[in-house]
Motif scaffolding. Sequence first.
Motif, mmCIF file in Angstrom:
data_model
loop_
_atom_site.group_PDB
_atom_site.id
_atom_site.type_symbol
_atom_site.label_atom_id
_atom_site.label_comp_id
_atom_site.label_asym_id
_atom_site.label_seq_id
_atom_site.Cartn_x
_atom_site.Cartn_y
_atom_site.Cartn_z
ATOM 1 N N ASP A 261 0.703 -1.397 -0.215
ATOM 2 C CA ASP A 261 -0.009 0.000 -0.028
ATOM 3 C C ASP A 261 0.841 1.219 0.026
ATOM 4 O O ASP A 261 1.653 1.389 0.892
ATOM 5 C CB ASP A 261 -1.014 0.089 1.430
ATOM 6 N N SER A 263 0.421 4.376 1.079
ATOM 7 C CA SER A 263 0.411 5.282 2.138
ATOM 8 C C SER A 263 0.729 4.444 3.413
ATOM 9 O O SER A 263 1.205 5.277 4.448
ATOM 10 C CB SER A 263 -0.999 5.709 2.256
ATOM 11 N N THR A 264 0.634 3.255 3.481
ATOM 12 C CA THR A 264 0.805 2.615 5.035
ATOM 13 C C THR A 264 1.983 1.410 4.975
ATOM 14 O O THR A 264 1.967 0.948 6.004
ATOM 15 C CB THR A 264 -0.540 1.903 5.191
ATOM 16 N N THR A 269 6.562 5.575 1.270
ATOM 17 C CA THR A 269 5.316 5.799 1.219
ATOM 18 C C THR A 269 5.085 7.353 0.592
ATOM 19 O O THR A 269 5.828 8.119 0.514
ATOM 20 C CB THR A 269 4.657 5.988 2.840
ATOM 21 N N TYR A 270 3.701 7.573 0.103
ATOM 22 C CA TYR A 270 3.338 8.630 -0.721
ATOM 23 C C TYR A 270 2.125 9.103 0.394
ATOM 24 O O TYR A 270 1.114 8.004 0.465
ATOM 25 C CB TYR A 270 3.026 8.385 -2.085
ATOM 26 N N THR A 271 1.786 10.284 0.630
ATOM 27 C CA THR A 271 0.620 10.858 1.433
ATOM 28 C C THR A 271 0.399 11.982 0.439
ATOM 29 O O THR A 271 1.007 12.855 0.216
ATOM 30 C CB THR A 271 1.007 11.156 2.764
ATOM 31 N N SER A 272 -1.079 11.806 0.011
ATOM 32 C CA SER A 272 -1.681 12.974 -0.718
ATOM 33 C C SER A 272 -1.858 14.023 0.048
ATOM 34 O O SER A 272 -1.961 14.004 1.062
ATOM 35 C CB SER A 272 -2.637 12.286 -1.618
ATOM 36 N N PRO A 276 2.155 16.791 -1.505
ATOM 37 C CA PRO A 276 2.420 15.435 -1.039
ATOM 38 C C PRO A 276 3.589 15.281 -0.216
ATOM 39 O O PRO A 276 4.623 16.030 -0.357
ATOM 40 C CB PRO A 276 2.445 14.891 -2.599
#
Length: 333
Positions: A261, A263-264, A269-272, A276
């Motif tokens: 995943d 974001s997790t 990780t990529y968090t929008s 970002p």
Amino acid sequence: MAEVELLSTPHNIQISDVTCDSFRITWEMAHEDTSRVTHYFIDLSRKEGSEHNRFKHRDVPTKLVAKAGPLPMAVRGHWFLSPRTEYCVAVQTAIRQPDGDYQVSEWSQVVEFCTGDYAMEHLQQLLDKAQAAAGRMLRFSVFYRNQSPEYFHYVRSECGGAMLPSFKDNSGSHGSPINGKLRGVFLSCNTEFDTGLPPKDSPYGPLRFQISADRLLNPSTNLYFADFYCMYTAYHYVVLVLAPAGSEGDSFCKSRLPRLDLSTNPFLTYTSGDIPVFCHASDVILEVLYTEPLLLEHGILAQISGRHQLMSLSTANAKKDPSCKVCNISVGR
């Protein structure tokens, strides 16, 4: 004294259902032997040049003695099989005598086969171990790739300014499904604790290509776990694959590698948001394989300020430490 009826030689040996640590074996023998045979002897060894049945370590037993039963016979757990390894196998049938001795057939012809890659279940075991070693997450903003001036000159003059994917080498775990099979461009993203920037040194060359993280790590790309290993040092490496959704690389990875995943996951990780946020694991060195060509014009190229001859840190075709309890699983290296 009655003449002992000889056993026929097993023939037409067939190997099937081969995995990284198991296989099934069957053969043919004379019909009248089927009811007489009480045991099977199976002799297995690594293929070592032209010599069969020669282990590097002479204390490793090569023969399996099994009670006769229905064929094909599953062989698993009797030997510590290694993935992607060529083996030689031969079969002998036997009748146990009242005195404990055996009447045996001649050995069959030697048959060769090769074990497979890690399956998804084995990669999940590696993933669980890697997660435990990943550490806290640190922010980063660019992916980067260090190489020699000659490499980047070749990219400009012969490849139209594009870094083209090449096959992953055989470094890391021997059973990783991407070794020698998946093409990509290797990138790094680890940063220094005190600056939050890429390190000043590199073992791969004095020129560094940098590209903004959001060009490669975004909702239109899929992220996969491919390997976890070390090279007889305290450093541990995690290999990840970044593949644009629907690409050839993505299709390759879907059935072979655990998908993460964005974001997790504990590694990258990529968090929008309006801006970002990108983070990488702090306690492992990430090797990110991007499966598509990368244009130099989409990033910047500059000389690093530190050293570029730290070859002890290079992972090119590096062999995994088979004794490390942190990054090995029980099905070979």
